[in-house]
Design an enzyme around this catalytic site. Structure first.
Site, PDB file in Angstrom:
ATOM      1  N   GLU A   1     -27.590 -13.226  23.713  1.00  0.00           N
ATOM      2  CA  GLU A   1     -26.890 -12.024  23.238  1.00  0.00           C
ATOM      3  C   GLU A   1     -27.559 -10.800  23.870  1.00  0.00           C
ATOM      4  O   GLU A   1     -28.784 -10.753  24.011  1.00  0.00           O
ATOM      5  CB  GLU A   1     -26.981 -11.944  21.702  1.00  0.00           C
ATOM      6  CG  GLU A   1     -26.518 -10.655  21.080  1.00  0.00           C
ATOM      7  CD  GLU A   1     -25.064 -10.353  21.338  1.00  0.00           C
ATOM      8  OE1 GLU A   1     -24.780  -9.244  21.814  1.00  0.00           O
ATOM      9  OE2 GLU A   1     -24.223 -11.239  21.075  1.00  0.00           O
TER      10      GLU A   1
ATOM     11  N   CYS B   1       0.834  -1.202   0.000  1.00  0.00           N
ATOM     12  CA  CYS B   1       0.000   0.000   0.000  1.00  0.00           C
ATOM     13  C   CYS B   1       0.868   1.251   0.000  1.00  0.00           C
ATOM     14  O   CYS B   1       1.736   1.406   0.860  1.00  0.00           O
ATOM     15  CB  CYS B   1      -0.901   0.005   1.235  1.00  0.00           C
ATOM     16  SG  CYS B   1      -1.910   1.498   1.362  1.00  0.00           S
TER      17      CYS B   1
ATOM     18  N   CYS C   1      -3.137  -0.826   8.891  1.00  0.00           N
ATOM     19  CA  CYS C   1      -2.375  -2.091   8.885  1.00  0.00           C
ATOM     20  C   CYS C   1      -1.023  -1.865   9.558  1.00  0.00           C
ATOM     21  O   CYS C   1      -0.214  -1.096   9.047  1.00  0.00           O
ATOM     22  CB  CYS C   1      -2.129  -2.581   7.460  1.00  0.00           C
ATOM     23  SG  CYS C   1      -3.622  -2.826   6.496  1.00  0.00           S
TER      24      CYS C   1
ATOM     25  N   CYS D   1     -10.995 -13.191  20.376  1.00  0.00           N
ATOM     26  CA  CYS D   1     -10.323 -12.208  19.531  1.00  0.00           C
ATOM     27  C   CYS D   1      -9.204 -11.499  20.296  1.00  0.00           C
ATOM     28  O   CYS D   1      -8.625 -10.540  19.798  1.00  0.00           O
ATOM     29  CB  CYS D   1     -11.320 -11.178  18.999  1.00  0.00           C
ATOM     30  SG  CYS D   1     -12.164 -10.233  20.291  1.00  0.00           S
TER      31      CYS D   1
ATOM     32  N   CYS E   1      -8.134   0.822  -0.762  1.00  0.00           N
ATOM     33  CA  CYS E   1      -7.634   0.170   0.446  1.00  0.00           C
ATOM     34  C   CYS E   1      -7.475  -1.306   0.117  1.00  0.00           C
ATOM     35  O   CYS E   1      -8.444  -1.988  -0.224  1.00  0.00           O
ATOM     36  CB  CYS E   1      -8.601   0.363   1.608  1.00  0.00           C
ATOM     37  SG  CYS E   1      -8.107  -0.565   3.087  1.00  0.00           S
TER      38      CYS E   1
ATOM     39  N   TYR F   1     -22.884 -15.136  23.819  1.00  0.00           N
ATOM     40  CA  TYR F   1     -22.483 -14.048  22.920  1.00  0.00           C
ATOM     41  C   TYR F   1     -22.756 -14.447  21.463  1.00  0.00           C
ATOM     42  O   TYR F   1     -21.886 -14.387  20.600  1.00  0.00           O
ATOM     43  CB  TYR F   1     -21.004 -13.704  23.091  1.00  0.00           C
ATOM     44  CG  TYR F   1     -20.540 -13.550  24.507  1.00  0.00           C
ATOM     45  CD1 TYR F   1     -20.757 -12.361  25.204  1.00  0.00           C
ATOM     46  CD2 TYR F   1     -19.885 -14.582  25.171  1.00  0.00           C
ATOM     47  CE1 TYR F   1     -20.322 -12.208  26.524  1.00  0.00           C
ATOM     48  CE2 TYR F   1     -19.460 -14.440  26.485  1.00  0.00           C
ATOM     49  CZ  TYR F   1     -19.686 -13.255  27.158  1.00  0.00           C
ATOM     50  OH  TYR F   1     -19.262 -13.114  28.464  1.00  0.00           O
TER      51      TYR F   1
ATOM     52  N   ASP G   1     -17.923 -16.836  22.674  1.00  0.00           N
ATOM     53  CA  ASP G   1     -17.227 -15.966  21.708  1.00  0.00           C
ATOM     54  C   ASP G   1     -17.379 -14.536  22.205  1.00  0.00           C
ATOM     55  O   ASP G   1     -18.125 -13.735  21.636  1.00  0.00           O
ATOM     56  CB  ASP G   1     -17.834 -16.143  20.314  1.00  0.00           C
ATOM     57  CG  ASP G   1     -17.089 -15.335  19.253  1.00  0.00           C
ATOM     58  OD1 ASP G   1     -16.037 -14.752  19.567  1.00  0.00           O
ATOM     59  OD2 ASP G   1     -17.572 -15.276  18.108  1.00  0.00           O
TER      60      ASP G   1
ATOM     61  N   GLN H   1     -19.193 -11.074  10.770  1.00  0.00           N
ATOM     62  CA  GLN H   1     -17.731 -11.151  10.668  1.00  0.00           C
ATOM     63  C   GLN H   1     -17.248 -10.550   9.351  1.00  0.00           C
ATOM     64  O   GLN H   1     -17.821 -10.811   8.294  1.00  0.00           O
ATOM     65  CB  GLN H   1     -17.273 -12.607  10.774  1.00  0.00           C
ATOM     66  CG  GLN H   1     -17.459 -13.207  12.153  1.00  0.00           C
ATOM     67  CD  GLN H   1     -16.350 -12.839  13.122  1.00  0.00           C
ATOM     68  OE1 GLN H   1     -15.534 -11.961  12.853  1.00  0.00           O
ATOM     69  NE2 GLN H   1     -16.330 -13.497  14.266  1.00  0.00           N
TER      70      GLN H   1
ATOM     71  N   CYS I   1      -1.116   5.741   7.035  1.00  0.00           N
ATOM     72  CA  CYS I   1      -2.402   5.217   7.502  1.00  0.00           C
ATOM     73  C   CYS I   1      -2.198   4.343   8.734  1.00  0.00           C
ATOM     74  O   CYS I   1      -1.212   3.624   8.837  1.00  0.00           O
ATOM     75  CB  CYS I   1      -3.063   4.419   6.383  1.00  0.00           C
ATOM     76  SG  CYS I   1      -4.638   3.675   6.855  1.00  0.00           S
TER      77      CYS I   1
END
Length: 474
Positions: A349, A88, A97, A424, A175, A328, A397, A299, A94
């Protein structure tokens, strides 16, 4: 009378081996969890953004603390074999990333090691297999959603992503981690909205209209949704603007307005209305079709989501006789995968709209053995337990903060045969695995999955079994 602010004591940095703005040479020994190079100058730790392990570099000290400091990379004297030229052109500016300068294979190993280190350091868990990170054949253009802040300059609107650690918008035409359609949508919105007199929102003055443009793309279906987030109800020349957008973007099925008039960094406001087309677009993961609204959580990397949930399903080892709880559950993504193999799935949830979406998605796929409830997992699941409900398998999750202790304790009280933990955040995963291990569970294995190539984020699936359960029977 204005209260006098107490002056913060200044740290004594007199004993440090270098001073601010001093230039030194160091060898980078490791990479931090934030993707920064870690080196030492006369025993003092320096974090260096953009540096890779094994490199000899020249740096300038920028921020010093008693125990560690930060330095700016000035020159790479001896590059790492893992270094690559970022694809990129805006990479240096930016903040999207963080590790695009690292070869992809090295990124995957960095993430595996990150998970292993967290398990050992935070969870005190050693000897558990942390498998090689499941990567992508093509780790580009993988995101199905873009949330782009809008600004303006002389002659037009700009849109892109924020520069690192700032709210300066970097205008961009492409992007490389977003679906190409997202680039097209942003370009058309900037041009057409400006033509019809739409001004960009200004944070400082809380004036202007267009705050963000959100795009969603169904990878499997080609469906496109455009969401205009505005600081007010009225859009100038709305009918003409919407008609031009609908004609300009191939595959567009929905154009939506979300109104957010608050002084906040939160993107969405409370009011959402369809301006053109349908309320939902559709996408499929595996054999399951999902209806996606403007506010649905879905996702962002559907290719890797199928692999992530496939691994969760494998770890659940369902035979068709099990009762499963999905904490969740969101819009039912994991629940509906599990329902294909389980006797019964119960999802919970906290977001009411997500539960409505989950019920809709179950109906859409003809799945009748999935039941969904609104509430906090740490409240609803203990209540189910008190009512005598049991689960053979529990899947969690959670958000980045991990599981609430009340939920973890209920898992221990329920004593399911297996716990499948989708995470995550490796640090809260490690913390919660330690709690479950101390309560009688054993971590069998952990599988990292690269959902977000070129960033430091990594998803994981961990399998736990009750200590008295033979792990080999899974």
């Amino acid at each position: 009378m204005k209260k006098k602010q107490r002056k913060q004591p200044t740290a004594d940095l007199s004993g440090l081996p270098l001073t601010k703005n001093e230039t030194v040479e160091i060898t980078i020994e490791d990479i931090s969890h934030e993707g920064n190079g870690v080196g030492r100058y006369e025993g003092y730790t320096l974090f260096v953004p953009g540096a890779l392990a094994g490199e000899r570099v020249r740096v300038r000290a920028t921020k010093l603390k008693k125990q560690f400091g930060y330095a700016r990379l000035l020159e790479i004297l001896e590059p790492s074999l893992a270094r690559t030229e970022p694809s990129c052109p805006l990479y240096a500016r930016c903040g999207g990333c963080g590790i695009q300068h690292m070869e992809y294979a090295a990124q995957l190993e960095f993430k595996r090691k990150l998970v292993e280190d967290n398990l050992r350091r935070i969870g005190k868990i050693e000897g558990v297999p942390v498998h090689p990170t499941i990567g992508m054949e093509n780790p580009w253009r993988y995101r199905n959603k873009a949330q782009v802040p809008i600004g303006e300059q002389v002659g037009g609107l700009i849109g892109g992503f924020y520069a690192a650690r700032s709210h300066e918008i970097i205008d961009m035409e492409a992007c490389l981690i977003q679906h190409e359609t997202g680039d097209d949508v942003i370009a058309h919105v900037k041009k057409i909205a400006w033509k019809h007199g739409v001004r960009a929102y200004q944070e400082e003055t809380h004036t202007g209209l267009l705050r963000h443009v959100v795009t969603k793309v169904g990878f499997a279906t080609g469906d496109v949704m455009i969401v205009l987030v505005t600081n007010g109800d009225k859009i100038p020349n709305q009918d003409e603007l919407v008609a031009e957008l609908a004609q300009a973007v191939p595959g567009v099925k929905s154009i939506v307005q979300n109104v957010n008039t608050k002084r906040t960094n939160v993107i969405f406001g409370d009011v959402t209305r369809v301006l053109w087309g349908e309320e939902y677009i559709y996408d499929t993961i595996g054999d399951i079709t999902f209806a996606i609204s403007a506010r649905s959580f879905y996702q962002v990397n559907p290719v890797q989501t199928e692999r992530l949930y496939g691994k969760a399903l494998e770890y659940a080892a369902l035979t068709g006789e099990e009762s499963v709880i999905d904490a969740y559950c969101g819009i039912g993504t994991i629940s509906l995968f599990l329902a294909q193999k389980a006797k019964q799935v119960f999802g919970v949830e906290i977001v009411p709209d997500a539960i409505e979406d989950a019920k809709r998605n179950a109906q859409l796929n003809g799945i009748e053995n999935a039941t969904f409830a609104v509430g906090e997992a740490e409240v609803v699941i203990p209540a189910w337990y008190e009512e005598g409900n049991r689960a053979d398998v529990i899947v969690v999750d959670p958000p980045r903060k991990g599981c609430d202790e009340a939920l973890l304790q209920t898992i221990l009280d329920m004593k399911p045969d297996r716990v499948v933990y989708v995470s995550c955040n490796p640090s809260t995963l490690a913390r919660d695995l330690r709690f479950l291990e101390e309560g009688g569970y054993k971590t069998v294995e952990v599988q990292p999955v690269d959902m977000f190539p070129h960033t430091t984020h990594v998803e994981n699936v961990a399998l736990l079994v009750r200590s008295e359960t033979d792990a080999e029977t899974r």
